[in-house]
Design a protein around this motif. Structure first.
Motif, PDB file in Angstrom:
ATOM      1  N   ASN A   1       0.824  -1.212   0.000  1.00  0.00           N
ATOM      2  CA  ASN A   1       0.000   0.000   0.000  1.00  0.00           C
ATOM      3  C   ASN A   1       0.855   1.256   0.000  1.00  0.00           C
ATOM      4  N   PHE A   2       1.980   1.200  -0.712  1.00  0.00           N
ATOM      5  CA  PHE A   2       2.858   2.362  -0.774  1.00  0.00           C
ATOM      6  C   PHE A   2       2.191   3.498  -1.553  1.00  0.00           C
ATOM      7  N   THR A   3       2.420   4.710  -1.084  1.00  0.00           N
ATOM      8  CA  THR A   3       1.846   5.888  -1.717  1.00  0.00           C
ATOM      9  C   THR A   3       2.954   6.894  -2.022  1.00  0.00           C
ATOM     10  N   GLY A   4       2.559   8.001  -2.629  1.00  0.00           N
ATOM     11  CA  GLY A   4       3.523   9.049  -2.948  1.00  0.00           C
ATOM     12  C   GLY A   4       4.224   8.800  -4.265  1.00  0.00           C
ATOM     13  N   GLU A   5       5.279   9.537  -4.510  1.00  0.00           N
ATOM     14  CA  GLU A   5       6.010   9.471  -5.770  1.00  0.00           C
ATOM     15  C   GLU A   5       7.199   8.516  -5.668  1.00  0.00           C
ATOM     16  N   ILE A   6       7.671   8.103  -6.828  1.00  0.00           N
ATOM     17  CA  ILE A   6       8.873   7.251  -6.880  1.00  0.00           C
ATOM     18  C   ILE A   6      10.092   8.135  -6.643  1.00  0.00           C
ATOM     19  N   PRO A   7      10.909   7.832  -5.642  1.00  0.00           N
ATOM     20  CA  PRO A   7      12.060   8.704  -5.359  1.00  0.00           C
ATOM     21  C   PRO A   7      13.081   8.695  -6.490  1.00  0.00           C
ATOM     22  N   MET A   8      13.472   9.884  -6.899  1.00  0.00           N
ATOM     23  CA  MET A   8      14.501   9.992  -7.935  1.00  0.00           C
ATOM     24  C   MET A   8      15.852   9.501  -7.418  1.00  0.00           C
ATOM     25  N   GLU A   9      16.006   9.460  -6.082  1.00  0.00           N
ATOM     26  CA  GLU A   9      17.273   9.028  -5.491  1.00  0.00           C
ATOM     27  C   GLU A   9      17.602   7.574  -5.800  1.00  0.00           C
ATOM     28  N   LEU A  10      16.604   6.793  -6.226  1.00  0.00           N
ATOM     29  CA  LEU A  10      16.887   5.399  -6.577  1.00  0.00           C
ATOM     30  C   LEU A  10      17.856   5.308  -7.749  1.00  0.00           C
ATOM     31  N   SER A  11      17.925   6.355  -8.557  1.00  0.00           N
ATOM     32  CA  SER A  11      18.844   6.344  -9.702  1.00  0.00           C
ATOM     33  C   SER A  11      20.294   6.433  -9.273  1.00  0.00           C
ATOM     34  N   TRP A  12      20.549   6.662  -7.980  1.00  0.00           N
ATOM     35  CA  TRP A  12      21.926   6.726  -7.487  1.00  0.00           C
ATOM     36  C   TRP A  12      22.495   5.340  -7.231  1.00  0.00           C
ATOM     37  N   LEU A  13      21.671   4.310  -7.272  1.00  0.00           N
ATOM     38  CA  LEU A  13      22.132   2.959  -6.949  1.00  0.00           C
ATOM     39  C   LEU A  13      22.862   2.368  -8.154  1.00  0.00           C
ATOM     40  N   PRO A  14      24.174   2.203  -8.078  1.00  0.00           N
ATOM     41  CA  PRO A  14      24.951   1.815  -9.266  1.00  0.00           C
ATOM     42  C   PRO A  14      24.760   0.368  -9.694  1.00  0.00           C
ATOM     43  N   GLN A  15      24.247  -0.505  -8.791  1.00  0.00           N
ATOM     44  CA  GLN A  15      24.121  -1.921  -9.127  1.00  0.00           C
ATOM     45  C   GLN A  15      22.671  -2.379  -9.253  1.00  0.00           C
ATOM     46  N   LEU A  16      21.726  -1.471  -9.139  1.00  0.00           N
ATOM     47  CA  LEU A  16      20.316  -1.843  -9.169  1.00  0.00           C
ATOM     48  C   LEU A  16      19.945  -2.384 -10.546  1.00  0.00           C
TER      49      LEU A  16
END
Length: 429
Positions: free
Chosen positions: A158-173
């Motif tokens: 039940n997650f809400t809100g926006e997708i964090p742009m900070e996830l793009s900092w993960l180099p191995q994702l």
């Protein structure tokens, strides 16, 4: 004995206490049985435990708070497909060596604890809390505090809100699964910077040795390496599938069944390592990115049930690895592109409920486009010119021949001229 593996049997009932008495276990695997009861208290005595796998049983109740202190060496905590519930205790994230946390398909609730981001779990490679009852926003600190994260699976919560742009900092994702939540806003443009997805590996891949986390375990007095096979459930080609040995080859996004808006970022087409992209059942608008064909390894593409408009980019015919395609229930129009791989998609429902589309495999025939109409008109003009020349020649020939045939003076004059011309030629000889 330092390892106990009772997985894949038909054991049932509560876990006997005697299984751990006097044993300094480093690996305990009980997955795929019918064990029941609360979280086994005997694990509290296993301070050397590195791998704990209780998946696919019938355990229930809260996760104990003592786990973070009693088993400090724990690197794998795998509890999927049970009936655990309650909020996650902050003490859980004192496990500084934790690499795999799989709590999927349970009844955990609450928000993701802030304690996870306090530099304690910065070795985490897999975070799978899908199919639970978690709520709140997706923490922005995931992008900065979990630098080794490869798998982020948050689907069916039940997650809400926006997708964090900070996830793009993960180099191995390499895998983001946030499907079936209540996320809003746009897809971050900066996702095009995910370095682990920009690579274009060879078509035939051999799993790398580090595709599964490795753990050092003392055995017979010697330090040896044991591997825990990473596994993750992905909605793949219309059904839930478990990827285990090949998890290192799975790269992609599943953001389906949310409330995302605006357009699909063109920057996603920079991720040449993508193998699946599922953005279906959102409120995305705009057009399909023109360079979608640059995702040459893409095997699964689902953009259905959105508000997309415009034509289907011709570059989509470059997706020679494509096995599943769904563009239905949008506002697309124009001619469906053709190509070797696209010709294998013979099911009209792939493009269904797009009234403006035409061409194979749909039954409605396309009308000529402006460019095609201009080309047709040019061909007709050229053809008309040739017909005019031929008709002019035929018409002129019959006028001349008819004049000689029907007018006697003209015929005699022409014959006398030919006769005189013949005598002059003979005289010169």
């Amino acid at each position: 004995m330092l390892a106990m593996d009772l997985s894949n049997n038909s054991f049932s009932g509560e876990l006997p206490i005697s299984t751990s008495l006097g044993l300094k276990l480093q690996s305990l695997r009980l997955a795929n049985n019918k064990f029941l009861g609360v979280f086994p208290s005997v694990i509290e005595t296993c301070r050397d435990l590195v791998i704990l796998d209780l998946g696919n049983n019938m355990f229930f109740g809260d996760m104990p708070s003592w786990i973070g202190k009693s088993v400090p060496s724990l690197q794998v905590l795998s509890l999927p497909s049970n009936n655990f519930s309650g909020v996650l205790p902050p003490e859980l994230f004192q496990l500084s060596n934790l690499q795999v946390l799989d709590l999927s398909i349970n009844f955990f609730s609450g928000e993701i604890p802030m304690a996870m981001g306090n530099h304690n779990c910065n070795s985490l490679v897999t975070l799978d809390i899908g199919n639970n009852r978690f709520s709140g926003g997706i923490p922005t600190w995931i992008g900065s505090q979990l630098p080794y994260l490869k798998v982020l699976r948050l689907r069916s919560n039940n997650f809400t809100g926006e997708i964090p742009m900070e996830l793009s900092w993960l180099p191995q994702l390499q895998l983001i699964d946030m499907a079936n939540n209540r996320l809003i806003g746009s897809i971050p443009v900066c996702f095009g910077n995910l370095t682990s997805m920009t690579h274009n590996p060879p078509t035939f891949l051999v799993p790398r040795p580090d595709s599964a986390p490795s753990f050092q375990i003392m055995r017979n007095g010697q330090l040896r390496v044991a591997e825990f096979p990473g596994r993750v459930n992905i909605s793949w080609k219309g059904r839930e599938q478990t990827f285990q040995d090949s998890i290192g080859l799975i790269t992609g996004f599943d953001l389906s069944c949310n409330r995302l808006t605006e357009s699909i970022p063109e920057d996603l087409t920079y991720l040449k390592g993508l193998r699946f992209l599922n953005l279906s059942r959102n409120d995305l608008s705009g057009s399909i990115p023109e360079k979608i064909g640059s995702l040459e390894l893409l095997d699964f593409l689902d953009l259905s049930c959105n508000e997309l408009s415009g034509t289907i980019p011709p570059s989509i015919s470059n997706l020679r690895s494509l096995g599943v395609l769904n563009l239905s229930n949008n506002h697309l129009w124009g001619r469906i592109p053709t190509g070797d791989q696209l010709q294998t998609f013979v099911d009209p429902s792939i493009y269904g409920n797009n009234p403006g589309l035409c061409g194979f495999p749909l039954l409605n025939v396309c009308e000529p486009t402006l460019d095609q109409g201009a080309e047709v008109r040019k061909e007709l003009r050229d053809l008309g010119l040739w017909y005019s020349v031929i008709l002019g020649f035929v018409f002129g020939f019959w006028i001349w021949f008819g004049t000689l045939f029907f007018l006697e003076p003209w015929r005699f004059f022409f014959l006398r001229f030919i006769d005189g011309l013949g005598r002059k030629i003979d005289a010169r000889r």
